[in-house]
Write an enzyme that holds these catalytic residues in place. Structure first.
Site, mmCIF file in Angstrom:
data_model
loop_
_atom_site.group_PDB
_atom_site.id
_atom_site.type_symbol
_atom_site.label_atom_id
_atom_site.label_comp_id
_atom_site.label_asym_id
_atom_site.label_seq_id
_atom_site.Cartn_x
_atom_site.Cartn_y
_atom_site.Cartn_z
ATOM 1 N N SER A 122 20.287 40.548 11.550
ATOM 2 C CA SER A 122 20.703 39.221 12.013
ATOM 3 C C SER A 122 21.873 39.361 12.976
ATOM 4 O O SER A 122 22.690 40.276 12.837
ATOM 5 C CB SER A 122 21.137 38.383 10.811
ATOM 6 O OG SER A 122 21.866 37.253 11.248
ATOM 7 N N SER A 123 21.983 38.412 13.893
ATOM 8 C CA SER A 123 23.088 38.459 14.859
ATOM 9 C C SER A 123 24.447 38.210 14.202
ATOM 10 O O SER A 123 25.480 38.445 14.821
ATOM 11 C CB SER A 123 22.869 37.435 15.969
ATOM 12 O OG SER A 123 22.830 36.140 15.433
ATOM 13 N N LYS A 155 23.250 42.803 5.714
ATOM 14 C CA LYS A 155 22.392 43.154 6.863
ATOM 15 C C LYS A 155 22.931 44.390 7.594
ATOM 16 O O LYS A 155 22.147 45.218 8.074
ATOM 17 C CB LYS A 155 22.274 41.963 7.818
ATOM 18 C CG LYS A 155 21.433 40.829 7.242
ATOM 19 C CD LYS A 155 19.989 41.273 7.047
ATOM 20 C CE LYS A 155 19.094 40.206 6.485
ATOM 21 N NZ LYS A 155 17.712 40.664 6.256
HETATM 22 O O1 GFB Z 1 22.472 27.130 11.779
HETATM 23 P P1 GFB Z 1 23.737 27.081 11.028
HETATM 24 O O2 GFB Z 1 23.666 26.570 9.631
HETATM 25 O O3 GFB Z 1 24.370 28.518 10.869
HETATM 26 O O4 GFB Z 1 24.818 26.195 11.810
HETATM 27 P P2 GFB Z 1 25.196 29.547 11.785
HETATM 28 C C1 GFB Z 1 25.038 26.332 13.190
HETATM 29 C C2 GFB Z 1 25.987 25.263 13.676
HETATM 30 O O5 GFB Z 1 25.336 23.978 13.625
HETATM 31 C C3 GFB Z 1 27.292 25.095 12.882
HETATM 32 C C4 GFB Z 1 26.179 23.021 13.024
HETATM 33 O O6 GFB Z 1 28.338 24.839 13.782
HETATM 34 C C5 GFB Z 1 26.999 23.851 12.030
HETATM 35 O O7 GFB Z 1 28.173 23.175 11.645
HETATM 36 N N1 GFB Z 1 25.368 21.953 12.424
HETATM 37 C C6 GFB Z 1 25.337 20.659 12.843
HETATM 38 C C7 GFB Z 1 24.551 22.037 11.370
HETATM 39 N N2 GFB Z 1 24.553 19.919 12.073
HETATM 40 C C8 GFB Z 1 24.035 20.743 11.139
HETATM 41 C C9 GFB Z 1 23.130 20.539 10.060
HETATM 42 O O8 GFB Z 1 22.661 19.438 9.788
HETATM 43 N N3 GFB Z 1 22.785 21.650 9.335
HETATM 44 C C10 GFB Z 1 23.299 22.887 9.608
HETATM 45 N N4 GFB Z 1 22.899 23.936 8.851
HETATM 46 N N5 GFB Z 1 24.188 23.087 10.611
HETATM 47 C C11 GFB Z 1 24.003 31.220 10.260
HETATM 48 C C12 GFB Z 1 24.423 32.064 9.105
HETATM 49 O O9 GFB Z 1 25.154 30.800 10.864
HETATM 50 O O10 GFB Z 1 23.251 31.899 11.214
HETATM 51 C C13 GFB Z 1 23.310 32.866 8.574
HETATM 52 O O11 GFB Z 1 24.987 31.244 8.119
HETATM 53 C C14 GFB Z 1 22.431 33.503 9.653
HETATM 54 O O12 GFB Z 1 23.849 33.847 7.765
HETATM 55 C C15 GFB Z 1 22.107 32.534 10.761
HETATM 56 O O13 GFB Z 1 23.072 34.607 10.197
HETATM 57 C C16 GFB Z 1 21.359 33.166 11.902
HETATM 58 O O14 GFB Z 1 24.517 29.801 13.100
HETATM 59 O O15 GFB Z 1 26.627 29.132 11.876
#
Ligand code: GFB
Length: 325
Positions: A122-123, A155
């Site tokens: 994962s990135s 990872k």
């Molecule tokens: O995709 P995400 O959950 O994970 O969140 P990461 C990316 C961004 O989207 C953050 C915002 O800034 C969140 O605050 N966001 C806005 C939201 N609205 C929402 C929502 O409704 N749901 C979610 N989930 N986010 C993940 C890692 O990081 O990336 C994992 O936690 C994995 O381990 C994955 O590596 C690829 O991109 O921040």
């Protein structure tokens, strides 16, 4: 671009449509895309097990499975995954389950003579404040993003384990580090999913219910790169066929958008007309993680699906009702 032969290509790795291939995690976002890719290219000797049939955190059961089935090629796409909130809420599960799966599958693959294994990383393995775009060599050059440190540590360990097995035992275990992925069979649960499926669901439900606004977590300013999962599956098969060595590969599009831009694009694709509200009590996570994809481009692969088209296709799948409730 699909699997072209280039001057950068490494030796052929002997994979044929008759080879026995184990896709670990075949029902997940990545595993199901790898299955679609293999089936569309005529691979006919694919072995799978559901979670109920085989718990990969169980060393004995995993070993017995490999002893019985003797796969020649392994795509290690089984993992505990989730978005920013799930990672923060279940840190112990994220490190324990992922390390156990990696230890058991990599060790059994060595023990039972797997010819080649491809590990999905994962990135988020890269430092929180890495220079952008992120080159593979920036690994372990700084502190990790705290919201996903347990997952990132697992990872990193999986990728390093592949390299150490290659060094000590002469195995052929390679790794990819995909950027944020999306597509059919993703998790659309609003609490545990990644941002893209979460927003598809939120905008869809807001449209259906005529809701006045959609809530977006964080400030909307973090930047993320999104890769359609079928493109990742194409990259995985390309490397399985064409690359042997101890390098690992970033896999992405080389382009990113802010979370606000993503939300506006999803709003357009879904056809919602209302407001966006940003809930700044929710974490932003890492400010940016754009991958440098020069290495995989030089190897002869690049992505095909642009974000808008990928979103339309994913929303079409979501709205068709094929997803689990
Ligand atoms: O995709 P995400 O959950 O994970 O969140 P990461 C990316 C961004 O989207 C953050 C915002 O800034 C969140 O605050 N966001 C806005 C939201 N609205 C929402 C929502 O409704 N749901 C979610 N989930 N986010 C993940 C890692 O990081 O990336 C994992 O936690 C994995 O381990 C994955 O590596 C690829 O991109 O921040």
């Amino acid at each position: 671009m699909q699997s072209p032969a280039t001057k950068h290509q490494s030796q052929s790795t002997g994979l044929t449509t008759d080879s026995k291939i184990y896709v670990a995690g075949h029902n997940g976002l990545v595993g199901s895309a790898i299955m679609r890719k293999l089936e569309s290219e005529g691979y006919k000797n694919i072995v799978t097990r559901t979670f109920e049939e085989l718990d990969l955190t169980d060393q004995k059961a995993t070993r017995e499975f490999f002893e019985k089935e003797r796969p020649e090629y392994v795509f290690l796409a089984a993992a505990k995954v989730g978005g920013i909130q799930a990672n923060s809420t279940f840190p112990a599960d994220f490190i324990y389950i992922n390390l156990m799966i990696e230890c058991n599958v990599i060790k059994a693959s060595h023990e039972f003579g797997v010819k080649k294994l491809l590990f999905l990383g994962s990135s988020c393995i890269y430092p929180k404040m890495a220079l952008q775009p992120i080159k593979e060599e920036y690994l372990l050059s700084g502190y990790l993003e705290e919201t996903n440190e347990p997952y990132a540590l697992a990872k990193i360990s999986g990728m390093k384990m592949c390299q150490y097995f290659n060094k000590q035992y002469g195995t052929n275990f390679i790794s990819v580090m995909p950027t944020n992925l999306y597509g059919p069979n993703d998790n659309f649960d609003p609490n545990t999913s990644h941002v893209l499926p979460a927003l598809i669901r939120k905008f869809h439900e807001a449209k259906v219910n005529n809701a006045p606004y959609v809530e977006i977590w964080g400030t909307g300013t973090p930047r993320r790169e999104f890769l359609f999962v079928d493109d990742l599956a194409d990259a995985c098969l390309f490397l399985m066929k064409n690359y042997s060595g101890n390098d690992f590969f970033n896999v992405g599009t080389g382009e990113d958008v802010t979370i606000r831009e993503l939300a506006e694009l999803i709003e357009e694709v879904v056809g919602y007309k209302g407001e966006l509200k940003f809930d700044t009590s929710k974490p932003d996570g890492t400010p940016r993680k754009l991958l440098d994809v020069t290495r995989i481009h030089k190897a002869g692969w690049r992505h095909r699906t642009e974000l808008k088209g990928g979103l339309e296709s994913t929303y079409g799948w979501f709205a068709s009702g094929k997803r689990p409730a």
